[in-house]
Design a protein around this motif. Structure first.
Motif, PDB file in Angstrom:
ATOM      1  N   VAL A   1      28.951  -3.601 -33.413  1.00  0.00           N
ATOM      2  CA  VAL A   1      30.331  -3.720 -33.674  1.00  0.00           C
ATOM      3  C   VAL A   1      30.654  -4.666 -34.691  1.00  0.00           C
ATOM      4  O   VAL A   1      31.619  -4.203 -35.555  1.00  0.00           O
ATOM      5  CB  VAL A   1      31.002  -4.713 -32.408  1.00  0.00           C
ATOM      6  CG1 VAL A   1      32.550  -4.790 -32.569  1.00  0.00           C
ATOM      7  CG2 VAL A   1      30.987  -3.719 -31.165  1.00  0.00           C
ATOM      8  N   LEU A   2      29.886  -5.407 -35.257  1.00  0.00           N
ATOM      9  CA  LEU A   2      29.650  -6.287 -36.214  1.00  0.00           C
ATOM     10  C   LEU A   2      29.589  -5.170 -37.651  1.00  0.00           C
ATOM     11  O   LEU A   2      30.636  -5.163 -38.497  1.00  0.00           O
ATOM     12  CB  LEU A   2      28.891  -7.336 -36.613  1.00  0.00           C
ATOM     13  CG  LEU A   2      28.994  -8.637 -35.659  1.00  0.00           C
ATOM     14  CD1 LEU A   2      27.887  -9.545 -35.911  1.00  0.00           C
ATOM     15  CD2 LEU A   2      30.460  -9.213 -36.193  1.00  0.00           C
ATOM     16  N   GLN A   3      28.758  -4.427 -37.576  1.00  0.00           N
ATOM     17  CA  GLN A   3      28.214  -3.526 -38.577  1.00  0.00           C
ATOM     18  C   GLN A   3      29.519  -2.638 -38.948  1.00  0.00           C
ATOM     19  O   GLN A   3      30.009  -2.267 -39.997  1.00  0.00           O
ATOM     20  CB  GLN A   3      27.201  -2.746 -38.074  1.00  0.00           C
ATOM     21  CG  GLN A   3      26.482  -2.027 -39.205  1.00  0.00           C
ATOM     22  CD  GLN A   3      25.040  -1.541 -38.589  1.00  0.00           C
ATOM     23  OE1 GLN A   3      24.443  -2.308 -37.972  1.00  0.00           O
ATOM     24  NE2 GLN A   3      24.759  -0.332 -39.125  1.00  0.00           N
ATOM     25  N   ARG A   4      30.027  -2.323 -37.730  1.00  0.00           N
ATOM     26  CA  ARG A   4      31.381  -1.334 -37.747  1.00  0.00           C
ATOM     27  C   ARG A   4      32.678  -2.052 -38.096  1.00  0.00           C
ATOM     28  O   ARG A   4      33.812  -1.398 -38.186  1.00  0.00           O
ATOM     29  CB  ARG A   4      31.351  -0.347 -36.749  1.00  0.00           C
ATOM     30  CG  ARG A   4      30.227   0.529 -36.481  1.00  0.00           C
ATOM     31  CD  ARG A   4      30.345   1.443 -35.325  1.00  0.00           C
ATOM     32  NE  ARG A   4      29.758   2.541 -35.374  1.00  0.00           N
ATOM     33  CZ  ARG A   4      28.260   2.610 -35.299  1.00  0.00           C
ATOM     34  NH1 ARG A   4      27.969   1.566 -34.838  1.00  0.00           N
ATOM     35  NH2 ARG A   4      27.599   3.841 -35.363  1.00  0.00           N
ATOM     36  N   GLU A   5      32.757  -3.245 -37.995  1.00  0.00           N
ATOM     37  CA  GLU A   5      34.052  -4.398 -37.948  1.00  0.00           C
ATOM     38  C   GLU A   5      34.707  -3.697 -37.012  1.00  0.00           C
ATOM     39  O   GLU A   5      36.166  -3.453 -37.308  1.00  0.00           O
ATOM     40  CB  GLU A   5      34.267  -4.280 -39.621  1.00  0.00           C
ATOM     41  CG  GLU A   5      33.522  -4.679 -40.346  1.00  0.00           C
ATOM     42  CD  GLU A   5      34.211  -5.139 -41.437  1.00  0.00           C
ATOM     43  OE1 GLU A   5      35.071  -4.418 -41.911  1.00  0.00           O
ATOM     44  OE2 GLU A   5      34.000  -6.243 -42.105  1.00  0.00           O
ATOM     45  N   GLY A   6      34.474  -3.230 -35.762  1.00  0.00           N
ATOM     46  CA  GLY A   6      35.358  -2.668 -34.778  1.00  0.00           C
ATOM     47  C   GLY A   6      34.501  -1.823 -33.818  1.00  0.00           C
ATOM     48  O   GLY A   6      33.447  -1.707 -33.733  1.00  0.00           O
ATOM     49  N   TRP A   7      35.308  -1.229 -32.831  1.00  0.00           N
ATOM     50  CA  TRP A   7      34.728  -0.380 -32.030  1.00  0.00           C
ATOM     51  C   TRP A   7      34.561   1.191 -32.221  1.00  0.00           C
ATOM     52  O   TRP A   7      34.139   1.829 -31.662  1.00  0.00           O
ATOM     53  CB  TRP A   7      35.427  -0.606 -30.660  1.00  0.00           C
ATOM     54  CG  TRP A   7      35.412  -1.933 -29.996  1.00  0.00           C
ATOM     55  CD1 TRP A   7      36.117  -3.013 -30.388  1.00  0.00           C
ATOM     56  CD2 TRP A   7      34.134  -2.561 -29.177  1.00  0.00           C
ATOM     57  NE1 TRP A   7      35.670  -4.096 -29.597  1.00  0.00           N
ATOM     58  CE2 TRP A   7      34.583  -3.807 -28.934  1.00  0.00           C
ATOM     59  CE3 TRP A   7      32.879  -2.161 -28.612  1.00  0.00           C
ATOM     60  CZ2 TRP A   7      33.684  -4.773 -28.459  1.00  0.00           C
ATOM     61  CZ3 TRP A   7      32.365  -2.791 -28.073  1.00  0.00           C
ATOM     62  CH2 TRP A   7      32.667  -4.232 -27.803  1.00  0.00           C
ATOM     63  N   THR A   8      34.940   1.276 -33.508  1.00  0.00           N
ATOM     64  CA  THR A   8      35.305   2.886 -33.902  1.00  0.00           C
ATOM     65  C   THR A   8      33.795   3.026 -34.019  1.00  0.00           C
ATOM     66  O   THR A   8      33.029   2.594 -34.757  1.00  0.00           O
ATOM     67  CB  THR A   8      35.777   3.178 -35.231  1.00  0.00           C
ATOM     68  OG1 THR A   8      36.777   1.912 -35.327  1.00  0.00           O
ATOM     69  CG2 THR A   8      36.633   4.170 -35.418  1.00  0.00           C
ATOM     70  N   GLY A   9      33.393   4.311 -33.543  1.00  0.00           N
ATOM     71  CA  GLY A   9      32.162   4.903 -33.609  1.00  0.00           C
ATOM     72  C   GLY A   9      31.392   4.556 -32.284  1.00  0.00           C
ATOM     73  O   GLY A   9      30.103   4.934 -32.272  1.00  0.00           O
ATOM     74  N   VAL A  10      31.574   3.320 -31.662  1.00  0.00           N
ATOM     75  CA  VAL A  10      30.780   3.012 -30.368  1.00  0.00           C
ATOM     76  C   VAL A  10      31.701   3.342 -29.183  1.00  0.00           C
ATOM     77  O   VAL A  10      31.562   2.422 -28.252  1.00  0.00           O
ATOM     78  CB  VAL A  10      30.259   1.641 -30.560  1.00  0.00           C
ATOM     79  CG1 VAL A  10      29.155   1.691 -31.508  1.00  0.00           C
ATOM     80  CG2 VAL A  10      31.468   0.722 -31.026  1.00  0.00           C
TER      81      VAL A  10
END
Lengths: 619, 537
Positions: free
Chosen positions: A527-536
């Motif tokens: 989540v940190l890497q994506r700065e959010g839940w997009t993609g997970v």
């Protein structure tokens, strides 16, 4: 400090929190002048040690200190101060003691200091017992206690039982308050992520409290860039695993209490026990705390040799000047390290002894089998054997819960057989414990319906409103953890466990001997890497509770003057319901790997044993 | 005496406002009397300086300086004073004159003011009470604290209007009066009009004073509860749900509660912590949560610490749930527990006699250390295997009859029996335990728990090598057998296994591990020389 230079971004100084709490306590004691006797809630004894020692209390008018229990409080002062956790049962106990005083015609002034917060229900109990007018009630805002430079704990283990088992939300406001305090000290945290029902509620309450405080211009810049709130029920498996990092082992075997550990005679090699504070300030401990156990002893013996060399320097001292310098500067430091080293080596010995008993290897094999989902039948046989042999009840329950959590519940036949045999070996009374574990979704029977329907039900439950979600909890639909699917998606099980590099790990899974990377920490990473839940999203939907994210726009305004330029790399992770030392280690590892620095906050430090014990229904 | 009663009344009415006051008045009622006497002597009460000084010295002389009223304890004294005054003011005594001189509002106004402030037991209006109290204490505090200085405030009190009061001071005071009046009016209104529900809940969460009294309509009560739920605070939810419970008819309460699961959770947790178990039971029943009723009743049934009593109470639980098919599996478990408890009591009674007889070898050598009743089934089976192994299975204490009656598995039985027999070093009986007859009358060694576990148990009880070797031989996996045999120094088994593995090199290595000139060494050498074996190395 040199250390922070090595470790990257600088952490905010958590000691402020300690000073604030201590000042408030002193103020509360001084606000009623004169000598007083102090009665302390047993739950607060060790946490309080981190804030104020007995000598500090005595300096501020405390005469005798008592532990709150059913016995009568004698003491010579005419003022009695209770320092307690705000709980109904505790309040009732105090009311009983005051009533007894009245019966004995004993007159004194009473003050109750409730922490972390004064509860209206407690007021109600005092009113109900007819003693409300006799006491003054104060609040001590002792919420997050700094246990280390990067570790904060509410030291509130009962939160797990109260919230996750009983659905009681009383402590939520105090958790929210602790976050408000953090933000008033270290600046507002711009980015907030969360997973779980409780996380969402806490975030809501923080918003409410912050808006109540008003848009006050914070005097400090923003020092913490991200906040991640995570419910314990998102990942039960990780704390249930046997810990194999050094600090985790210390906790599992000796029990770490509010950051300090007591080593018995078997460790100290004398007939005395020694209590030491475990912290990053201790150079030796800092070097080994996060290591896999297999990688500790080598370090310690190298360190011992190094120390010997340093000691030997004294033979080569040329002048009195050198001698003076050695004695005044190096010697005390060497002695300190020497002492620490001796203790840690002793602890290692005890751990090794403890883990070399017969079935430890088989137990690890079982755990790894469960995590990977292979040879499950053999795992069940091992658990059954442990039950029949009446091995430690807590250990057996831990394995049973691990089995159920990783398998998404047990097939009816296995469930019934294991349950019956468990009760036969440990007493039918533990039906109460099993009932609790079932409510938590930790030890459950698989429903007959097929998996897709189950998934659908989960999905629905997650989307429903608060009220309905707990209706679901109440109807006791199995809260399937979907562990297997999540594990695959997050790559929790490394491909090759065989040649796993434990000494210079490049994978977080080293914390569990290369068999498994903690779900919670991997989720945080994603989540940190994506700065959010997009993609997970596909992972998130398999986890209990909803997820959310609030990002402050990354405009120039966001990087206001006074902001610590490093703040974007500082992440506060708040575990609601407890976290294990292994998770702390895993996050430290992740920080080193990705250039973050993690601050870990939690309602309490937990491990498999304590997690299970805390929901036990019978002693 | 009247003064004392008054003080009590005031104290009773004061509760929420200030506990300090409460305490003082309750504790020091004797001092009160003395107060009143003093007061009667006054003609001009406005001289509060003297009064305070005299009071404090009088107090010190009676109580002694060590007690609550130490020298620096201004607040306490002021409280005493102010409360007395505000109290008597409502009775139209001199104090009210003083008051009116100061405040200009008519006496009845100030009377109602003090009444409203002292009858506040509820929070919405406490702000008012406090502000008034503050201003009162300010008046009395000031002269006392700054005794030696000329004080404008006191001058204003004593000599109005003769003394020179600056215009600003007057206007300041007037503003204050205006402010207080507004506060009073606001408070009066606020007392009967409720705050928005959200505000009240916020006040609970933030620990500010609040009142629920004004929420009279059902809609308001429910809105209040829903606001608490929406704002997530457990304390507020508990308070509001209890408020609803207290203020509406039971059927309405239940009907509304059932729609709010979060409220249910909080009420249940409150009842648990408060030990209102009967009410909790009723609530569970109303919610049709029979499993929870069952667990609750069972928990209560476990209260007796004696086995007989516990068996009875558990039996009662089983009876009351016998028609509930959904709970049948758990009921069965409880029934078994009853049976076990009764059986344990019977066995123990018999065993006491046997032990007293002093003839039974096991009881003589190993007198029981703990009581049998209340132990788990597995422990009971072990106990019976230990003391009653060979009894016929018609006996209550025979381990076989226990296995049969409680439908225990072979594994459970074997673990217990083996552990008990090994502890007693009864190797022959162990052999019999592990021997099973087949259909044709032949015998075969069989261990459902695996022979490696048998060896583990026996070795822990220091069984001789030949006994260990016997069971080692039955371990199927040669590598496992080899490791265990080497660990327990059963050399012949090691040799045999290495022959089986055709591992001559390992056999050579093992030679030094056998004792010199021993039969085992010889056995090993013979094996090495055996030309029949096709060694792999």
């Amino acid at each position: 400090m040199a250390v922070s230079a090595v470790l990257g971004p600088k952490l905010p100084d958590l000691q402020y929190l300690k000073r604030l709490a201590r000042d408030q306590l002193v103020h509360l004691l001084e606000s009623s002048p004169g000598r007083k006797d102090l009665v302390i809630d047993p739950d607060l004894m060790t946490p309080l040690d981190r804030i104020a020692g007995a000598s500090l209390l005595k300096q501020h008018g405390v005469d005798k200190i008592f532990k709150l229990d059913r016995t009568k409080i004698h003491g010579g002062c005419d003022q009695l101060v209770y320092l307690v956790r705000s709980k109904l049962t505790t309040t009732k106990l105090i009311a009983d003691q005051i009533t007894a005083d009245i019966r004995d015609n004993r007159k004194r002034k009473y003050k109750i200091i409730m922490t972390p917060r004064r509860l209206q229900v407690c007021d109600m109990v005092l009113e109900h017992e007819g003693v409300f007018g006799l006491v003054s009630i104060e609040e001590l805002h002792l919420d997050l206690i700094p246990l280390d430079r990067d570790l904060l704990s509410m030291e509130l283990p009962q939160f797990f039982r109260d919230y996750f088992l009983h659905g009681d939300q009383t402590w939520l406001a105090s958790i929210a308050k602790s976050l408000v305090n953090i933000q008033s000290l270290f600046g507002p945290i711009p980015n907030v992520y969360g997973q779980g029902r409780c996380a969402k509620m806490v975030a809501d309450m923080v918003d409410m409290m912050m808006s109540e405080l008003g848009e006050r211009q914070s005097p400090v810049g923003c020092e913490i860039g991200h906040l991640f709130l995570i419910d314990r029920d998102v990942d039960y498996v990780t704390p249930l695993c046997t810990q194999v990092t050094y600090e985790g082992l210390l906790d599992d075997i000796f029990g770490i209490k509010s950051g300090s550990v007591e080593f018995g005679p078997d460790v100290t090699g004398t007939d005395k026990s020694i209590k030491i504070m475990l912290s990053g300030e201790d150079e030796v401990f800092r070097a080994i705390r996060d290591r896999h156990f297999s990688n500790v002893f080598g370090f310690l013996s190298a360190k011992a040799k190094e120390l010997q060399t340093s000691y030997d320097k004294r033979h080569n001292l040329k002048s009195v000047q050198d001698m003076k310098q050695f004695v005044s500067e190096e010697l005390s430091n060497l002695k300190k390290q020497h002492k620490a080293l001796t203790l840690h080596i002793g602890a290692c010995e005890t751990i090794t002894k403890n883990k070399s008993r017969g079935d430890f290897e088989e137990q690890m094999r079982t755990e790894h089998g469960l995590l990977e989902g292979v040879d499950v039948r053999e795992c069940i046989n091992f658990i059954e054997e442990s039950i029949n042999r009446q091995h430690s009840r807590t250990e057996v329950l831990r394995l049973l819960c691990m089995l159920s959590s990783t398998q998404g519940g047990l097939p009816s036949k296995d469930y019934k057989s294991l349950k019956t045999q468990f009760l036969q070996s440990y007493g039918t009374e533990h039906l109460l414990t099993l009932h609790n574990l079932k409510k938590l979704g930790l030890f459950v029977e698989q429903q007959a319906q097929d998996a897709t329907a189950n998934k659908l039900a989960d999905k629905m439950a997650a989307k429903l409103t608060d009220g309905m979600a707990s209706l679901q909890l109440q109807l006791q639909l199995p809260k399937k953890s979907q562990f297997r699917a999540v594990s695959r998606k997050l790559n929790l099980i490394p491909k090759s466990a065989e040649n796993f590099e434990l000494r210079n790990p490049n994978d977080m899974a080293y914390v569990f001997s290369g068999a498994y990377a903690p779900l919670s920490c991997k989720l945080i990473e994603q989540v940190l890497q994506r700065e959010g839940w997009t993609g997970v999203e596909d992972i998130a939907k398999l986890l209990p509770g909803d997820n959310f994210v609030h990002l402050k726009a990354k405009s120039a305004k966001g990087k206001a003057s006074g902001s610590n330029p490093d703040s974007d790399k500082i992440v506060l992770v708040y575990f609601l319901g407890g976290c294990s030392y292994t998770e702390v280690s895993a996050l430290r590892f992740l920080g080193k790997q990705k250039g973050y620095r993690f601050l870990v906050a939690t309602t309490a430090l937990t491990n498999g044993g304590r997690l299970i014990e805390s929901v036990s229904g019978w002693k | 005496m009247a003064g004392k009663d008054q003080a009590r009344m005031a104290a009773a009415a004061f509760t929420a406002d200030d506990e300090d006051y409460w305490e003082e008045s309750a504790v020091s009622s004797s001092k009160k009397n003395m107060f009143d006497d003093e007061e009667e002597g006054f003609t001009v009460l406005g001289v509060s300086e003297n009064k305070a000084a005299r009071l404090s010295s009088a107090l010190r002389s009676t109580v002694g300086a060590d007690a609550l009223f130490a020298d620096d304890d201004n607040d306490d004294i002021t409280w005493e004073t102010s409360s007395n005054i505000s109290n008597s003011s409502s009775h139209g005594s001199i104090t009210s004159d003083y008051r009116s001189a100061r405040y200009t509002p008519p006496t009845n106004r100030s009377g109602s003011l003090s009444t409203s402030s002292s009858s506040r037991s509820t929070a919405a209006t406490v702000t008012l009470g406090t502000s008034q109290d503050n201003s009162l204490s300010v008046q009395f505090n000031k002269p006392k604290m700054t005794r030696s200085e000329p004080m404008s405030l006191e001058d204003a009190i004593v000599d109005v209007p003769a003394k020179q009061v600056t215009a600003t001071e007057v206007s300041k005071l007037e503003t204050e009066i205006q402010f207080l009046r507004r506060q009073v009016q606001l408070g009066e209104r606020a007392r009967w009009t409720s705050l928005p529900v959200k505000e009240t809940i916020k006040r609970i969460i933030l620990g500010q004073p609040y009142s629920l009294e004004a929420y009279k309509s059902l809609q308001d009560k429910l809105a209040l509860l829903d606001a608490a739920i929406k704002m997530h605070d457990g304390d507020a939810i508990t308070i509001t749900v209890l408020f609803l419970k207290k203020t509406v008819r039971k059927s309405i309460f239940q009907q509304e509660l059932i729609k709010r699961p979060v409220a249910i959770n909080h009420l249940i947790h409150f009842l648990w912590c408060h030990y209102d178990l009967d009410e909790l039971e009723e609530l569970y029943k109303m919610l049709r949560r029979m499993e929870d009723v069952f667990v609750l009743k069972y928990k209560q049934a476990l209260a007796p610490s004696k086995a007989a009593g516990r068996a009875q109470s558990i039996a009662a639980v089983v009876r009351s749930f016998q028609h509930d098919s959904s709970l049948a599996p758990d009921s069965t478990l409880l029934l078994e527990q009853c049976t076990l408890l009764q059986r344990q009591l019977q066995i123990e009674e018999e065993d006491k006699k046997i032990a007293a007889g002093g003839k039974h070898p096991v009881f003589k050598d190993h007198p029981p250390k703990a009581q049998l009743p209340l132990t788990p089934l597995t422990t009971t089976l072990y106990y019976c295997s230990f003391y009653h192994y060979n009894e016929s299975d018609s006996s209550l204490s025979s381990p076989l009859s226990i296995k049969r009656d409680f439908q225990m598995s072979d594994k459970q039985y074997t673990w217990s029996a083996l552990n008990a027999l090994a502890k007693l070093h009864r190797w022959k009986e162990i052999e019999a335990l592990l021997t099973s007859k087949n259909w044709f009358g032949g015998t075969k060694m069989k261990a459902c728990i695996g022979f490696e576990k048998v060896v583990e148990i026996l070795s822990k009880q220091k069984a001789p090598v030949d006994i260990l070797s016997k069971y080692l031989a039955y371990i199927e996996d040669p590598n496992e057998r080899l490791a265990l045999a080497a660990k327990h120094k059963c050399h012949r088994i090691v040799v045999d296994t290495l022959i089986q593995l055709k591992d001559r090199a390992a056999l050579e290595d093992y030679r030094l591990k056998t004792p010199d000139y021993s039969l085992e060494r010889q056995y090993l050498i013979t094996a090495l020389n055996n030309s029949q074996v096709k060694w792999k190395n």
